[in-house]
Design a protein around this motif. Structure first.
Motif, PDB file in Angstrom:
ATOM      1  N   GLY A 217     -42.154 105.041 -48.802  1.00  0.00           N
ATOM      2  CA  GLY A 217     -42.111 106.371 -48.033  1.00  0.00           C
ATOM      3  C   GLY A 217     -42.767 106.049 -46.326  1.00  0.00           C
ATOM      4  N   HIS A 218     -43.761 105.353 -46.340  1.00  0.00           N
ATOM      5  CA  HIS A 218     -44.234 104.939 -45.088  1.00  0.00           C
ATOM      6  C   HIS A 218     -43.693 103.926 -44.454  1.00  0.00           C
ATOM      7  CE1 HIS A 218     -48.088 107.235 -46.608  1.00  0.00           C
ATOM      8  NE2 HIS A 218     -47.268 108.176 -45.931  1.00  0.00           N
ATOM      9  N   VAL A 219     -43.248 102.909 -45.158  1.00  0.00           N
ATOM     10  CA  VAL A 219     -42.838 101.668 -44.502  1.00  0.00           C
ATOM     11  C   VAL A 219     -41.475 101.520 -44.211  1.00  0.00           C
ATOM     12  CG1 VAL A 219     -42.414  99.290 -45.073  1.00  0.00           C
ATOM     13  CG2 VAL A 219     -44.658 100.267 -45.756  1.00  0.00           C
ATOM     14  N   PHE A 220     -40.456 101.946 -44.944  1.00  0.00           N
ATOM     15  CA  PHE A 220     -39.208 102.328 -44.669  1.00  0.00           C
ATOM     16  C   PHE A 220     -39.152 102.783 -43.221  1.00  0.00           C
ATOM     17  CE2 PHE A 220     -37.852 102.254 -49.177  1.00  0.00           C
ATOM     18  CZ  PHE A 220     -37.738 101.045 -49.443  1.00  0.00           C
TER      19      PHE A 220
ATOM     20  N   LEU B 130     -37.825 101.861 -37.259  1.00  0.00           N
ATOM     21  CA  LEU B 130     -38.461 102.293 -36.082  1.00  0.00           C
ATOM     22  C   LEU B 130     -38.494 100.913 -35.233  1.00  0.00           C
ATOM     23  CD1 LEU B 130     -39.094 103.936 -33.429  1.00  0.00           C
ATOM     24  CD2 LEU B 130     -41.327 104.186 -34.401  1.00  0.00           C
ATOM     25  N   ALA B 131     -39.213 100.105 -35.950  1.00  0.00           N
ATOM     26  CA  ALA B 131     -39.389  98.707 -35.321  1.00  0.00           C
ATOM     27  C   ALA B 131     -38.282  98.096 -35.061  1.00  0.00           C
ATOM     28  CB  ALA B 131     -40.319  97.880 -36.271  1.00  0.00           C
ATOM     29  N   ARG B 132     -37.351  97.959 -35.887  1.00  0.00           N
ATOM     30  CA  ARG B 132     -36.017  97.325 -35.569  1.00  0.00           C
ATOM     31  C   ARG B 132     -35.290  97.900 -34.354  1.00  0.00           C
ATOM     32  NH1 ARG B 132     -34.211  94.128 -39.605  1.00  0.00           N
ATOM     33  NH2 ARG B 132     -35.115  94.320 -41.759  1.00  0.00           N
ATOM     34  N   THR B 133     -35.104  99.387 -34.320  1.00  0.00           N
ATOM     35  CA  THR B 133     -34.501  99.899 -33.006  1.00  0.00           C
ATOM     36  C   THR B 133     -35.396  99.764 -31.864  1.00  0.00           C
ATOM     37  OG1 THR B 133     -34.047 101.940 -34.568  1.00  0.00           O
ATOM     38  CG2 THR B 133     -33.991 102.175 -32.172  1.00  0.00           C
ATOM     39  N   LEU B 134     -36.696  99.623 -31.677  1.00  0.00           N
ATOM     40  CA  LEU B 134     -37.447  99.390 -30.553  1.00  0.00           C
ATOM     41  C   LEU B 134     -37.299  97.800 -30.383  1.00  0.00           C
ATOM     42  CD1 LEU B 134     -40.748 101.268 -31.314  1.00  0.00           C
ATOM     43  CD2 LEU B 134     -39.317 101.794 -29.647  1.00  0.00           C
ATOM     44  N   ILE B 135     -37.304  96.921 -31.006  1.00  0.00           N
ATOM     45  CA  ILE B 135     -36.674  95.577 -30.830  1.00  0.00           C
ATOM     46  C   ILE B 135     -35.567  95.424 -30.257  1.00  0.00           C
ATOM     47  CG2 ILE B 135     -36.549  93.325 -31.830  1.00  0.00           C
ATOM     48  CD1 ILE B 135     -38.951  94.081 -33.938  1.00  0.00           C
ATOM     49  N   ALA B 136     -34.707  95.944 -30.852  1.00  0.00           N
ATOM     50  CA  ALA B 136     -33.245  95.793 -30.309  1.00  0.00           C
ATOM     51  C   ALA B 136     -33.109  96.261 -29.014  1.00  0.00           C
ATOM     52  CB  ALA B 136     -32.263  96.758 -31.161  1.00  0.00           C
ATOM     53  N   ARG B 137     -33.992  97.308 -28.343  1.00  0.00           N
ATOM     54  CA  ARG B 137     -34.150  97.866 -27.027  1.00  0.00           C
ATOM     55  C   ARG B 137     -34.795  97.044 -26.095  1.00  0.00           C
ATOM     56  NH1 ARG B 137     -34.508 104.357 -27.127  1.00  0.00           N
ATOM     57  NH2 ARG B 137     -33.056 104.996 -29.086  1.00  0.00           N
ATOM     58  N   GLY B 138     -35.613  96.035 -26.809  1.00  0.00           N
ATOM     59  CA  GLY B 138     -35.932  94.947 -25.959  1.00  0.00           C
ATOM     60  C   GLY B 138     -37.848  95.352 -25.932  1.00  0.00           C
ATOM     61  N   HIS B 139     -38.136  96.168 -26.784  1.00  0.00           N
ATOM     62  CA  HIS B 139     -39.613  96.410 -26.684  1.00  0.00           C
ATOM     63  C   HIS B 139     -40.478  95.494 -27.770  1.00  0.00           C
ATOM     64  CE1 HIS B 139     -39.225  99.576 -23.925  1.00  0.00           C
ATOM     65  NE2 HIS B 139     -38.083  99.992 -24.489  1.00  0.00           N
ATOM     66  N   ALA B 140     -41.675  95.300 -27.546  1.00  0.00           N
ATOM     67  CA  ALA B 140     -42.605  94.605 -28.368  1.00  0.00           C
ATOM     68  C   ALA B 140     -43.079  95.350 -29.520  1.00  0.00           C
ATOM     69  CB  ALA B 140     -43.736  93.754 -27.658  1.00  0.00           C
ATOM     70  N   VAL B 141     -43.228  95.209 -30.579  1.00  0.00           N
ATOM     71  CA  VAL B 141     -43.698  96.068 -31.637  1.00  0.00           C
ATOM     72  C   VAL B 141     -44.857  95.133 -32.534  1.00  0.00           C
ATOM     73  CG1 VAL B 141     -43.280  97.187 -33.545  1.00  0.00           C
ATOM     74  CG2 VAL B 141     -41.499  97.285 -31.734  1.00  0.00           C
TER      75      VAL B 141
ATOM     76  N   ARG C  84     -51.873  96.339 -48.471  1.00  0.00           N
ATOM     77  CA  ARG C  84     -50.683  97.002 -49.292  1.00  0.00           C
ATOM     78  C   ARG C  84     -49.467  96.867 -48.293  1.00  0.00           C
ATOM     79  NH1 ARG C  84     -53.337 102.635 -50.984  1.00  0.00           N
ATOM     80  NH2 ARG C  84     -54.256 102.142 -49.034  1.00  0.00           N
ATOM     81  N   GLY C  85     -49.764  96.870 -47.013  1.00  0.00           N
ATOM     82  CA  GLY C  85     -48.567  96.923 -45.964  1.00  0.00           C
ATOM     83  C   GLY C  85     -48.148  95.513 -45.512  1.00  0.00           C
ATOM     84  N   ARG C  86     -48.584  94.712 -46.093  1.00  0.00           N
ATOM     85  CA  ARG C  86     -48.555  93.102 -45.383  1.00  0.00           C
ATOM     86  C   ARG C  86     -47.113  92.577 -45.707  1.00  0.00           C
ATOM     87  NH1 ARG C  86     -53.537  90.320 -44.938  1.00  0.00           N
ATOM     88  NH2 ARG C  86     -54.920  92.065 -44.397  1.00  0.00           N
ATOM     89  N   ALA C  87     -46.486  93.060 -46.743  1.00  0.00           N
ATOM     90  CA  ALA C  87     -45.221  92.854 -47.137  1.00  0.00           C
ATOM     91  C   ALA C  87     -44.217  93.026 -45.887  1.00  0.00           C
ATOM     92  CB  ALA C  87     -44.422  93.370 -48.476  1.00  0.00           C
ATOM     93  N   PHE C  88     -44.443  94.044 -45.268  1.00  0.00           N
ATOM     94  CA  PHE C  88     -43.620  94.343 -44.087  1.00  0.00           C
ATOM     95  C   PHE C  88     -43.313  93.046 -43.193  1.00  0.00           C
ATOM     96  CE2 PHE C  88     -42.993  95.814 -39.761  1.00  0.00           C
ATOM     97  CZ  PHE C  88     -42.365  97.074 -39.630  1.00  0.00           C
ATOM     98  N   GLY C  89     -44.200  92.307 -42.954  1.00  0.00           N
ATOM     99  CA  GLY C  89     -43.882  91.144 -42.226  1.00  0.00           C
ATOM    100  C   GLY C  89     -42.874  90.141 -43.006  1.00  0.00           C
ATOM    101  N   ASP C  90     -42.867  89.962 -44.136  1.00  0.00           N
ATOM    102  CA  ASP C  90     -41.881  89.452 -44.775  1.00  0.00           C
ATOM    103  C   ASP C  90     -40.297  89.876 -44.518  1.00  0.00           C
ATOM    104  OD1 ASP C  90     -43.664  87.949 -46.105  1.00  0.00           O
ATOM    105  OD2 ASP C  90     -43.719  89.299 -47.751  1.00  0.00           O
ATOM    106  N   ARG C  91     -40.094  91.136 -44.328  1.00  0.00           N
ATOM    107  CA  ARG C  91     -38.771  91.752 -43.905  1.00  0.00           C
ATOM    108  C   ARG C  91     -38.669  91.623 -42.546  1.00  0.00           C
ATOM    109  NH1 ARG C  91     -40.624  95.344 -47.690  1.00  0.00           N
ATOM    110  NH2 ARG C  91     -41.316  96.632 -46.209  1.00  0.00           N
TER     111      ARG C  91
END
Length: 375
Positions: free
Chosen positions: A16-19, A24-35, A42-49
């Protein structure tokens, strides 16, 4: 934004928090911003995706009952505050976005005390405990639903919707498979990330009470807990029902798109996925959710016309069977609810959230520039 400072996301490890953070991270990166992402283990798996997002470890803990539990949590959250302060000094983010849950608290608190603009994102129709605590420190609060109790934050709240994962967004235009007079009828049963035990007992019992002609047309796809799946399979076999059971479905977007009706809990991510794809649902809120926020979510969906709230405490096989028969024998009701669910969706939620955080970051950059020039 006038500088190249990253946007720092603070989120826990639950879906519920990670999705939304990932979207948001994908959208910001697509706009050229660093994230960057600040999270606990518990949230380390984020880096795998999303390997292009650096992960900064920040200690945290859920506050447990009892004095010892509270002391342990306070110690870990205090250490997390020191971790987060170090992350802020090293990377000097332009803004911090907190997605709720205790893992976000140290970073949001440290950012507010460092004068870094904070945006909170609340996925549910009620502010969660941590977001309520931190609301006074936020420059703005973005929400998935109109808040049912906004309180003093009401003037700083903007409904952006809940961003969904890309696989769900890809099914946003899937047409609703309206029931026909004598065709197959589909029912998808989801119980959250681990299934719901009550569904494994209740739904087969309700299906058994349906008229033979209706039950024989029904195709059920149901998620079950590992310890419940064989008993549930036996219940369906005993009544000759067509049921596909699994402890985990890795093709939920496809299953949702194919469903004419869904029975599920009403967590924020589930609600957003139902709306994005436009599928009507019988909503059975998890009765032990924090502050009963799932009931608040279900009320919002029911008010929009996209589903039906059926509290677990009132739900019997007879009541559920009656509702199923009513819906499947009145296809127009399901079609109308599917349209209402889709109308309540925010397919641009990630973009709207990105706009909001970049506006805050830009305002902060403007203030820094003014201070530097003495304007």
């Amino acid at each position: 934004m006038s500088d190249a400072r990253p946007i720092l996301l603070a989120a826990g490890g639950t879906g519920g928090h990670v999705f939304p953070a990932e979207a948001l991270a994908r959208t910001l990166i697509a706009r050229g911003h660093a994230v960057r992402l600040a999270t606990d283990p518990r949230g380390r798996a984020f880096g795998d995706r999303l390997p292009e997002v650096p992960v900064d470890p920040v200690r945290s803990a859920t506050v447990a009952p009892g004095l010892l539990g509270k002391l342990k949590a306070a110690t870990l959250l205090g250490l997390g505050y020191l971790d987060a302060s170090g992350v802020l000094r090293r990377h000097r983010p332009a803004a911090v976005v907190g997605f709720g849950g205790y893992p976000s608290a140290p970073t949001v608190l440290a950012a507010s005390r460092a004068g870094i603009p904070v945006l909170l994102h609340e996925q549910n129709a009620l502010l969660g405990r941590v977001n309520r605590w931190l609301a006074g420190r936020a420059a703005a609060i973005a929400t998935g639903f109109p808040l049912q109790s906004a309180g003093q934050e009401s003037r700083r709240v903007e409904v952006t919707g809940n961003p969904v994962r890309p696989a769900i967004a890809a099914k946003a235009d899937a047409p609703y498979p309206a029931p026909t007079e004598d065709g197959r009828l589909t029912l998808l049963v989801l119980g959250g990330s681990q299934g719901a035990r009550v569904f494994s007992e209740l739904i087969p019992a309700a299906v058994a009470l349906l008229p033979d002609g209706l039950r024989n047309r029904l195709s059920i796809v149901q998620q079950c807990r590992p310890e419940d799946i064989e008993a549930c399979r036996g219940r369906y076999a005993a009544i000759g029902a067509d049921a596909t059971l699994s402890t985990f479905f890795d093709d939920v977007p496809e299953r949702l798109a194919a469903a004419q009706l869904v029975i599920c809990r009403s967590g924020a991510s589930t609600a957003a996925e139902l709306a994005t794809i436009g599928r009507p649902a019988i909503l059975v809120p998890y009765p032990f959710a924090m502050d009963d926020h799932q009931t608040a979510n279900a009320r919002a969906i029911a008010a929009s016309g996209g589903g039906w709230l059926m509290p677990q405490s009132d739900l019997t096989p007879e009541v559920l069977a009656s509702r199923l028969e009513h819906l499947y024998t009145r296809p127009s009701v399901l079609v109308e609810a599917a349209g209402a669910a889709r109308a309540a969706a925010h397919p641009d939620a990630a973009d709207r959230l990105a706009d909001l955080v970049l506006a805050l970051a830009g305002q902060a950059a403007g203030l820094r520039a003014s201070a530097a020039t003495g304007a």
